[in-house]
Design a protein around this motif. Sequence first.
Motif, PDB file in Angstrom:
ATOM      1  N   SER A  30      19.634  14.787   6.572  1.00 16.76           N
ATOM      2  CA  SER A  30      20.530  15.937   6.602  1.00 16.76           C
ATOM      3  C   SER A  30      19.841  17.185   6.076  1.00 16.76           C
ATOM      4  CB  SER A  30      21.790  15.657   5.772  1.00 16.76           C
ATOM      5  OG  SER A  30      22.577  14.664   6.370  1.00 16.76           O
ATOM      6  N   MET A  31      19.044  17.038   5.034  1.00 13.98           N
ATOM      7  CA  MET A  31      18.330  18.184   4.472  1.00 13.98           C
ATOM      8  C   MET A  31      17.358  18.772   5.490  1.00 13.98           C
ATOM      9  SD  MET A  31      17.540  16.847   0.610  1.00 13.98           S
ATOM     10  CE  MET A  31      16.475  18.246   0.223  1.00 13.98           C
ATOM     11  N   ILE A  32      16.634  17.904   6.194  1.00 14.14           N
ATOM     12  CA  ILE A  32      15.658  18.388   7.184  1.00 14.14           C
ATOM     13  C   ILE A  32      16.361  19.084   8.342  1.00 14.14           C
ATOM     14  CG2 ILE A  32      13.955  17.621   8.889  1.00 14.14           C
ATOM     15  CD1 ILE A  32      13.157  15.437   6.850  1.00 14.14           C
ATOM     16  N   VAL A  33      17.476  18.500   8.801  1.00 14.62           N
ATOM     17  CA  VAL A  33      18.217  19.116   9.904  1.00 14.62           C
ATOM     18  C   VAL A  33      18.817  20.456   9.466  1.00 14.62           C
ATOM     19  CG1 VAL A  33      20.219  18.870  11.421  1.00 14.62           C
ATOM     20  CG2 VAL A  33      18.676  16.947  11.071  1.00 14.62           C
ATOM     21  N   SER A  34      19.347  20.519   8.234  1.00 13.78           N
ATOM     22  CA  SER A  34      19.899  21.778   7.733  1.00 13.78           C
ATOM     23  C   SER A  34      18.815  22.845   7.637  1.00 13.78           C
ATOM     24  CB  SER A  34      20.557  21.564   6.366  1.00 13.78           C
ATOM     25  OG  SER A  34      21.699  20.745   6.481  1.00 13.78           O
ATOM     26  N   GLY A  35      17.618  22.438   7.236  1.00 12.32           N
ATOM     27  CA  GLY A  35      16.508  23.382   7.186  1.00 12.32           C
ATOM     28  C   GLY A  35      16.128  23.877   8.577  1.00 12.32           C
ATOM     29  N   PHE A  36      16.167  22.968   9.551  1.00 10.67           N
ATOM     30  CA  PHE A  36      15.887  23.327  10.937  1.00 10.67           C
ATOM     31  C   PHE A  36      16.899  24.363  11.434  1.00 10.67           C
ATOM     32  CE2 PHE A  36      16.533  22.390  15.528  1.00 10.67           C
ATOM     33  CZ  PHE A  36      15.235  22.602  15.996  1.00 10.67           C
ATOM     34  N   ALA A  37      18.170  24.215  10.994  1.00 14.26           N
ATOM     35  CA  ALA A  37      19.238  25.107  11.437  1.00 14.26           C
ATOM     36  C   ALA A  37      19.329  26.383  10.609  1.00 14.26           C
ATOM     37  CB  ALA A  37      20.586  24.374  11.372  1.00 14.26           C
ATOM     38  N   ASN A  38      18.552  26.496   9.563  1.00 12.63           N
ATOM     39  CA  ASN A  38      18.683  27.613   8.631  1.00 12.63           C
ATOM     40  C   ASN A  38      18.585  28.996   9.275  1.00 12.63           C
ATOM     41  OD1 ASN A  38      18.914  28.613   5.829  1.00 12.63           O
ATOM     42  ND2 ASN A  38      16.822  29.345   6.193  1.00 12.63           N
ATOM     43  N   PRO A  39      17.697  29.224  10.270  1.00  7.55           N
ATOM     44  CA  PRO A  39      17.633  30.563  10.868  1.00  7.55           C
ATOM     45  C   PRO A  39      18.954  31.028  11.467  1.00  7.55           C
ATOM     46  CG  PRO A  39      15.689  29.313  11.467  1.00  7.55           C
ATOM     47  CD  PRO A  39      16.625  28.347  10.784  1.00  7.55           C
ATOM     48  N   VAL A  40      19.815  30.072  11.869  1.00  4.89           N
ATOM     49  CA  VAL A  40      21.129  30.444  12.385  1.00  4.89           C
ATOM     50  C   VAL A  40      22.116  30.637  11.242  1.00  4.89           C
ATOM     51  CG1 VAL A  40      23.060  29.769  13.859  1.00  4.89           C
ATOM     52  CG2 VAL A  40      20.717  29.219  14.525  1.00  4.89           C
ATOM     53  N   SER A  41      22.180  29.679  10.317  1.00  7.50           N
ATOM     54  CA  SER A  41      23.175  29.752   9.249  1.00  7.50           C
ATOM     55  C   SER A  41      22.983  30.977   8.365  1.00  7.50           C
ATOM     56  CB  SER A  41      23.149  28.470   8.401  1.00  7.50           C
ATOM     57  OG  SER A  41      21.892  28.300   7.783  1.00  7.50           O
ATOM     58  N   LYS A  42      21.745  31.404   8.169  1.00  5.28           N
ATOM     59  CA  LYS A  42      21.524  32.578   7.307  1.00  5.28           C
ATOM     60  C   LYS A  42      21.998  33.875   7.957  1.00  5.28           C
ATOM     61  CE  LYS A  42      16.763  33.822   8.608  1.00  5.28           C
ATOM     62  NZ  LYS A  42      15.352  33.881   8.148  1.00  5.28           N
ATOM     63  N   GLU A  43      22.244  33.841   9.274  1.00  6.20           N
ATOM     64  CA  GLU A  43      22.738  35.027   9.960  1.00  6.20           C
ATOM     65  C   GLU A  43      24.265  35.144   9.897  1.00  6.20           C
ATOM     66  OE1 GLU A  43      20.924  37.423  11.213  1.00  6.20           O
ATOM     67  OE2 GLU A  43      19.055  36.397  10.711  1.00  6.20           O
ATOM     68  N   LEU A  44      24.934  34.093   9.418  1.00  6.46           N
ATOM     69  CA  LEU A  44      26.391  34.090   9.350  1.00  6.46           C
ATOM     70  C   LEU A  44      26.878  34.543   7.985  1.00  6.46           C
ATOM     71  CD1 LEU A  44      26.980  30.621  11.035  1.00  6.46           C
ATOM     72  CD2 LEU A  44      27.668  32.818  12.014  1.00  6.46           C
ATOM     73  N   PRO A  45      28.100  35.105   7.901  1.00 10.39           N
ATOM     74  CA  PRO A  45      28.705  35.356   6.593  1.00 10.39           C
ATOM     75  C   PRO A  45      28.796  34.049   5.812  1.00 10.39           C
ATOM     76  CG  PRO A  45      29.985  36.395   8.338  1.00 10.39           C
ATOM     77  CD  PRO A  45      28.969  35.517   9.010  1.00 10.39           C
ATOM     78  N   LEU A  46      28.819  34.149   4.502  1.00 12.22           N
ATOM     79  CA  LEU A  46      28.707  32.973   3.634  1.00 12.22           C
ATOM     80  C   LEU A  46      29.687  31.872   4.005  1.00 12.22           C
ATOM     81  CD1 LEU A  46      27.538  31.506   1.195  1.00 12.22           C
ATOM     82  CD2 LEU A  46      29.164  32.764  -0.235  1.00 12.22           C
ATOM     83  N   GLU A  47      30.988  32.222   4.183  1.00 11.57           N
ATOM     84  CA  GLU A  47      31.999  31.196   4.433  1.00 11.57           C
ATOM     85  C   GLU A  47      31.703  30.413   5.710  1.00 11.57           C
ATOM     86  OE1 GLU A  47      32.559  34.327   3.812  1.00 11.57           O
ATOM     87  OE2 GLU A  47      33.800  34.448   2.012  1.00 11.57           O
ATOM     88  N   TYR A  48      31.156  31.084   6.716  1.00  7.60           N
ATOM     89  CA  TYR A  48      30.918  30.441   8.001  1.00  7.60           C
ATOM     90  C   TYR A  48      29.593  29.673   8.002  1.00  7.60           C
ATOM     91  CZ  TYR A  48      34.841  33.321   8.965  1.00  7.60           C
ATOM     92  OH  TYR A  48      36.085  33.888   8.898  1.00  7.60           O
ATOM     93  N   ALA A  49      28.644  30.128   7.203  1.00  6.72           N
ATOM     94  CA  ALA A  49      27.415  29.352   7.016  1.00  6.72           C
ATOM     95  C   ALA A  49      27.734  28.034   6.336  1.00  6.72           C
ATOM     96  CB  ALA A  49      26.410  30.150   6.194  1.00  6.72           C
ATOM     97  N   VAL A  50      28.631  28.064   5.364  1.00 11.48           N
ATOM     98  CA  VAL A  50      29.050  26.834   4.680  1.00 11.48           C
ATOM     99  C   VAL A  50      29.732  25.899   5.666  1.00 11.48           C
ATOM    100  CG1 VAL A  50      30.636  25.892   2.962  1.00 11.48           C
ATOM    101  CG2 VAL A  50      29.226  27.886   2.404  1.00 11.48           C
ATOM    102  N   GLU A  51      30.606  26.460   6.533  1.00 12.83           N
ATOM    103  CA  GLU A  51      31.284  25.625   7.534  1.00 12.83           C
ATOM    104  C   GLU A  51      30.276  24.985   8.469  1.00 12.83           C
ATOM    105  OE1 GLU A  51      34.565  25.844  11.172  1.00 12.83           O
ATOM    106  OE2 GLU A  51      34.023  27.665  10.094  1.00 12.83           O
ATOM    107  N   MET A  52      29.272  25.741   8.914  1.00 13.34           N
ATOM    108  CA  MET A  52      28.290  25.190   9.842  1.00 13.34           C
ATOM    109  C   MET A  52      27.493  24.074   9.183  1.00 13.34           C
ATOM    110  SD  MET A  52      25.317  27.021  12.102  1.00 13.34           S
ATOM    111  CE  MET A  52      23.953  26.560  11.064  1.00 13.34           C
ATOM    112  N   ASN A  53      27.096  24.267   7.937  1.00 14.05           N
ATOM    113  CA  ASN A  53      26.348  23.224   7.239  1.00 14.05           C
ATOM    114  C   ASN A  53      27.200  21.980   7.009  1.00 14.05           C
ATOM    115  OD1 ASN A  53      23.866  24.555   7.037  1.00 14.05           O
ATOM    116  ND2 ASN A  53      24.559  25.745   5.286  1.00 14.05           N
ATOM    117  N   ASN A  54      28.506  22.181   6.759  1.00 14.81           N
ATOM    118  CA  ASN A  54      29.406  21.029   6.630  1.00 14.81           C
ATOM    119  C   ASN A  54      29.506  20.266   7.946  1.00 14.81           C
ATOM    120  OD1 ASN A  54      29.994  21.475   3.949  1.00 14.81           O
ATOM    121  ND2 ASN A  54      31.822  22.703   4.365  1.00 14.81           N
TER     122      ASN A  54
END
Length: 472
Positions: free
Chosen positions: A438-462
């Motif tokens: 999960s950590m590796i996949v979340s890191g892979f997705a990080n360029p997208v999640s960091k572009e979202l507002p905090l609440e929605y980045a948290v939702e995507m990571n969940n």
Amino acid sequence: MAEDKIIIDDVNREFYDFRYEESEKDFYRIEEGLNPEIVKKLSEEKGDPEWMKEFRLKSLELYNKMGVSTDWMPNIDGLHMENIATYVRPKTEMSGKWEDVPEDIKDTFEKLGIPEAERKSLAGVGAQYDSELVYHNIQSEVAKQGVVYLGFEEALKSAEWGPMVKEYFMTLITPRDHKFAALHGAVWSGGSFVYVPKGVKLSFPLQSYFRLNAKGAGQFEHTLIIVDEGADLHFIEGCSAPKYNVANLHAGAVELFVKKGAHLRYSTIENWSKNMYNLNTKRAKVEEGGSIEWVSGSFGSHVGCLYPESDLVGRGARAEFTGITFAGSGQDLDTGAKMVHLAPDTTSLINSKSISKGGGKSTYRSAVYIAKNAENSKVSVSCESLMLDSMSRSDTIPANVVLTSKADVGHEAKIGRISNEAIFYLMSRGISEEEARSMIVSGFANPVSKELPLEYAVEMNNLIRLEMHGAM
């Protein structure tokens, strides 16, 4: 015909899968299928102006004449319109007061965190339940700046904004574009209208959230946003639906008009259930010196088909697409972007990531078109795919048409699997194998999640953690 059965993945999505059963007392549901009588009845239910009724019927004629594209579509043989109800609405009026929304609908959106997000960080919110908006509100200080944020049908029928709706409606996405654009033109319902006046720069986002609760139904909302010269807007779109064992359909349309020197960021987290056919169409028209940013997270759906298009029509116009797709068992997600350069000195960037597991299929598909007069245009395309097992599949299908020698086009593609060495290293530090993945996949997705507002980045990571559960 028997109901279309869909194989549902066993991933635990209980947070999104809660639902309320329909009753004749609380919901109006049009009969399944698609014919002129149903379209006329839908138009009558909605109190359309005469021009819109005629538009619907002409769109239906086009729909019936068109075939399904085999060039830009995954297999949708399990979708049968005769089993889809194109209009389901709760028997309640749209409200600007949260306390006036019916309890079961209010409870749905409370669980999804919509009122909390509004209180914390949003300039305005629209909430659609099945085919109609049930709640719409804009902060008073935003309205004082002249920003208009209305339910689409409210704008359509208003004396002040109706002419603008008629001027722009389905001129960027036309019913002739493809079969499901024609379908949308015939049965659209709900959605949002936004107008940001010249020079107004919103410091907080606007948001629309779409919830399809009904079984065997379609959702066809229309979003129309006009960002006038020098203005700036961030608009967020969220989508979810509970799980059923029959096909549901989403075929919305998003038309974005970015005027001279304006900027629009359009962020989407789509978390449809895995019986959904998500056949959405999104397009932006960007004038001189303007810019559009797409940020997209696609989760869920049995079949997904989504390629936001940016038409760069003015000198120096810019477009950027950043997206991630996660395809699990029983899913075929066909996503990407289209960039159309129609003026000199235009720039586009595509940064796409996809993850597949459990036999899921993820396809990246893009189209870049540079017209003869679009000299000195620059394009950069990067797509990366991560497969979590040997059963899954990932394909990359780019198409580039460059009609001028004075252009700079770059394309990079990578496909790979999680490194066993990386897993071993994290496990040697006391991390479980599942959490390490999960950590590796979340890191892979990080360029997208960091572009979202905090609440929605948290939702995507969940959502990523949900999808990764049991993926070893």
